[in-house]
Design an enzyme around this catalytic site. Structure first.
Site, PDB file in Angstrom:
ATOM      1  N   ASN A 103       0.884  -1.163   0.000  1.00 45.80           N
ATOM      2  CA  ASN A 103       0.000   0.000   0.000  1.00 45.80           C
ATOM      3  C   ASN A 103       0.921   1.211   0.000  1.00 45.80           C
ATOM      4  O   ASN A 103       1.533   1.525   1.019  1.00 45.80           O
ATOM      5  CB  ASN A 103      -0.896  -0.011   1.244  1.00 45.80           C
ATOM      6  CG  ASN A 103      -1.681   1.276   1.400  1.00 45.80           C
ATOM      7  OD1 ASN A 103      -1.720   2.106   0.490  1.00 45.80           O
ATOM      8  ND2 ASN A 103      -2.318   1.462   2.550  1.00 45.80           N
ATOM      9  N   TRP A 104       1.009   1.836  -1.152  1.00 42.07           N
ATOM     10  CA  TRP A 104       1.964   2.950  -1.269  1.00 42.07           C
ATOM     11  C   TRP A 104       1.452   4.246  -0.644  1.00 42.07           C
ATOM     12  O   TRP A 104       2.176   5.225  -0.535  1.00 42.07           O
ATOM     13  CB  TRP A 104       2.310   3.173  -2.760  1.00 42.07           C
ATOM     14  CG  TRP A 104       3.364   2.224  -3.248  1.00 42.07           C
ATOM     15  CD1 TRP A 104       3.980   1.232  -2.527  1.00 42.07           C
ATOM     16  CD2 TRP A 104       3.950   2.194  -4.558  1.00 42.07           C
ATOM     17  NE1 TRP A 104       4.903   0.588  -3.313  1.00 42.07           N
ATOM     18  CE2 TRP A 104       4.912   1.155  -4.561  1.00 42.07           C
ATOM     19  CE3 TRP A 104       3.752   2.941  -5.729  1.00 42.07           C
ATOM     20  CZ2 TRP A 104       5.673   0.855  -5.692  1.00 42.07           C
ATOM     21  CZ3 TRP A 104       4.512   2.639  -6.851  1.00 42.07           C
ATOM     22  CH2 TRP A 104       5.459   1.606  -6.833  1.00 42.07           C
ATOM     23  N   LYS A 105       0.187   4.296  -0.279  1.00 38.13           N
ATOM     24  CA  LYS A 105      -0.402   5.503   0.330  1.00 38.13           C
ATOM     25  C   LYS A 105      -0.133   6.710  -0.582  1.00 38.13           C
ATOM     26  O   LYS A 105      -0.144   6.545  -1.795  1.00 38.13           O
ATOM     27  CB  LYS A 105       0.141   5.684   1.751  1.00 38.13           C
ATOM     28  CG  LYS A 105       0.004   4.381   2.563  1.00 38.13           C
ATOM     29  CD  LYS A 105       0.270   4.539   4.017  1.00 38.13           C
ATOM     30  CE  LYS A 105       0.059   3.190   4.714  1.00 38.13           C
ATOM     31  NZ  LYS A 105       0.209   3.252   6.154  1.00 38.13           N
ATOM     32  N   HIS A 114      -9.326   1.696   4.767  1.00 41.22           N
ATOM     33  CA  HIS A 114      -8.059   1.789   5.503  1.00 41.22           C
ATOM     34  C   HIS A 114      -8.246   2.721   6.690  1.00 41.22           C
ATOM     35  O   HIS A 114      -8.988   3.708   6.603  1.00 41.22           O
ATOM     36  CB  HIS A 114      -6.950   2.308   4.573  1.00 41.22           C
ATOM     37  CG  HIS A 114      -5.596   2.176   5.184  1.00 41.22           C
ATOM     38  ND1 HIS A 114      -5.119   3.088   6.093  1.00 41.22           N
ATOM     39  CD2 HIS A 114      -4.642   1.221   5.051  1.00 41.22           C
ATOM     40  CE1 HIS A 114      -3.907   2.698   6.490  1.00 41.22           C
ATOM     41  NE2 HIS A 114      -3.593   1.574   5.866  1.00 41.22           N
ATOM     42  N   GLU A 169      -6.492   5.015   7.809  1.00 46.01           N
ATOM     43  CA  GLU A 169      -6.189   6.427   7.520  1.00 46.01           C
ATOM     44  C   GLU A 169      -7.386   7.107   6.844  1.00 46.01           C
ATOM     45  O   GLU A 169      -7.633   8.296   7.063  1.00 46.01           O
ATOM     46  CB  GLU A 169      -4.934   6.516   6.640  1.00 46.01           C
ATOM     47  CG  GLU A 169      -3.675   6.228   7.458  1.00 46.01           C
ATOM     48  CD  GLU A 169      -2.553   5.561   6.685  1.00 46.01           C
ATOM     49  OE1 GLU A 169      -2.568   5.586   5.448  1.00 46.01           O
ATOM     50  OE2 GLU A 169      -1.659   4.994   7.350  1.00 46.01           O
ATOM     51  N   GLU A 226      -5.406  -4.742  10.410  1.00 43.36           N
ATOM     52  CA  GLU A 226      -4.372  -3.736  10.603  1.00 43.36           C
ATOM     53  C   GLU A 226      -4.619  -2.983  11.918  1.00 43.36           C
ATOM     54  O   GLU A 226      -5.394  -2.014  11.946  1.00 43.36           O
ATOM     55  CB  GLU A 226      -4.406  -2.722   9.455  1.00 43.36           C
ATOM     56  CG  GLU A 226      -4.125  -3.331   8.101  1.00 43.36           C
ATOM     57  CD  GLU A 226      -3.476  -2.324   7.163  1.00 43.36           C
ATOM     58  OE1 GLU A 226      -2.454  -2.661   6.589  1.00 43.36           O
ATOM     59  OE2 GLU A 226      -3.991  -1.192   7.044  1.00 43.36           O
ATOM     60  N   GLY A 235       2.750   2.231  10.697  1.00 44.60           N
ATOM     61  CA  GLY A 235       3.741   3.300  10.561  1.00 44.60           C
ATOM     62  C   GLY A 235       4.463   3.651  11.846  1.00 44.60           C
ATOM     63  O   GLY A 235       5.139   4.667  11.926  1.00 44.60           O
ATOM     64  N   SER A 266       3.529  -2.373  10.156  1.00 42.11           N
ATOM     65  CA  SER A 266       4.979  -2.522  10.341  1.00 42.11           C
ATOM     66  C   SER A 266       5.483  -3.921   9.994  1.00 42.11           C
ATOM     67  O   SER A 266       6.375  -4.446  10.652  1.00 42.11           O
ATOM     68  CB  SER A 266       5.389  -2.133  11.770  1.00 42.11           C
ATOM     69  OG  SER A 266       5.011  -0.792  12.030  1.00 42.11           O
ATOM     70  N   GLY A 271       2.973  -1.179   4.191  1.00 40.81           N
ATOM     71  CA  GLY A 271       3.133   0.246   3.902  1.00 40.81           C
ATOM     72  C   GLY A 271       4.591   0.592   3.643  1.00 40.81           C
ATOM     73  O   GLY A 271       5.125   0.384   2.555  1.00 40.81           O
ATOM     74  N   GLY A 272       5.269   1.076   4.667  1.00 41.45           N
ATOM     75  CA  GLY A 272       6.641   1.570   4.546  1.00 41.45           C
ATOM     76  C   GLY A 272       7.587   0.626   3.812  1.00 41.45           C
ATOM     77  O   GLY A 272       8.318   1.047   2.905  1.00 41.45           O
TER      78      GLY A 272
END
Ligand code: 13P
Length: 257
Positions: free
Chosen positions: A13-15, A99, A101, A171, A177, A217, A238-239
């Site tokens: 998930n590149w956000k 998500h 966010e 999640e 993150g 993470s 993500g990251g």
């Protein structure tokens, strides 16, 4: 993972990261490392404006391109929004829905999540439905109640046949993150609970065919341990999905014989 009954899916998930040129560079880097994706499907969910660039760049890499959101109406006066049919027409196979966010910053609710799940399925895409508790909710001891509510409301009105096309991503908000990963026991406990919830709604055969991912993470150092849990069928990353080397290492962790 349980490869016998369901697909293992490693999804990035590149956000709100990566331009079209960075997308091309990422694909080149990935190609150079050559992931071993024998047993799993690999997906990269990118910002909507980069879907075309990503589709071209990932073409020969056996990577499906996903989206990060959609709007549930078919078409009309909804400035700035993107419909399921628009994504489908670009070749999008997976779309992240709900998500945390989006729930936190953009007013997404269980109600809108459900409408988006229906829209994605109707267009023939696979929704990746995100659920997860905040730290306060975990500390209050209401994690399972909350997860049950999120899963049940996301799937309301979805047929058994269509639920098989859904992916559910657990999640925990406190692990996103933050570098703080849920332990494999914590992650497995909730993923098993999600499968039990699906079983109560749709029966055992359907429940065992649904892919349930963990996200929060996930990185090369903890991926193998998390993925060794029978009810964790992949990751939503993500990251670590922004660095080709880390992403490939996670893919490789999902593909050990
Ligand atoms: P991180 O892997 O950066 O914690 O993000 C997880 C996530 O939100 C994936 O959807």
């Amino acid at each position: 993972m349980n490869r016998r009954y369901r697909k293992t899916i490693i999804a990035g998930n590149w956000k709100m990261n990566m331009t079209a040129s960075e997308t091309r560079k990422f694909a080149e880097d990935m190609r150079a490392i050559a992931p071993r994706a024998k047993w799993c499907e690999v997906v990269v969910c990118v910002p909507a404006c980069n879907i075309t660039a990503a589709t071209k760049a990932f073409k020969d890499l056996h990577v499906s391109v996903g989206a990060e959101n959609l709007y549930y109406e078919k078409s009309g006066a909804f400035t700035g929004e993107i419909s399921a049919d628009m994504l489908k027409d670009l070749g999008v196979k997976y779309v992240i829905i709900g998500h945390s966010e989006r729930r936190q910053y953009f007013g997404e609710t269980d109600f809108s999540v459900n409408k988006k799940v229906h829209a994605a399925l109707e267009a023939g895409m696979h929704p990746i439905i995100c659920v997860g508790e905040s730290l306060e909710q975990r500390e209050l001891g209401i994690t399972m109640e909350l997860i049950a509510l999120q899963v049940k409301s996301a799937l309301a009105g979805v047929s058994a046949e269509k639920v098989r096309k859904c992916v559910i991503a657990y999640e925990p908000v406190w692990a996103i993150g933050t570098g703080k990963t849920a332990t494999s026991e914590q992650a497995a406990e909730v993923c098993t609970f999600i499968r039990t919830t699906v079983r109560h709604l749709y029966g055992a055969r359907v429940a065992r065919s649904v892919t349930i991912q963990y996200g929060g993470s996930m990185k090369p150092a903890n991926a193998a341990e998390l993925l060794s849990q029978p009810d964790i069928d992949g990751g939503l990353i993500g990251g670590a999905a922004l660095k080709a080397k880390d992403f490939v290492e996670i893919i490789n962790a999902a593909n050990q014989d």
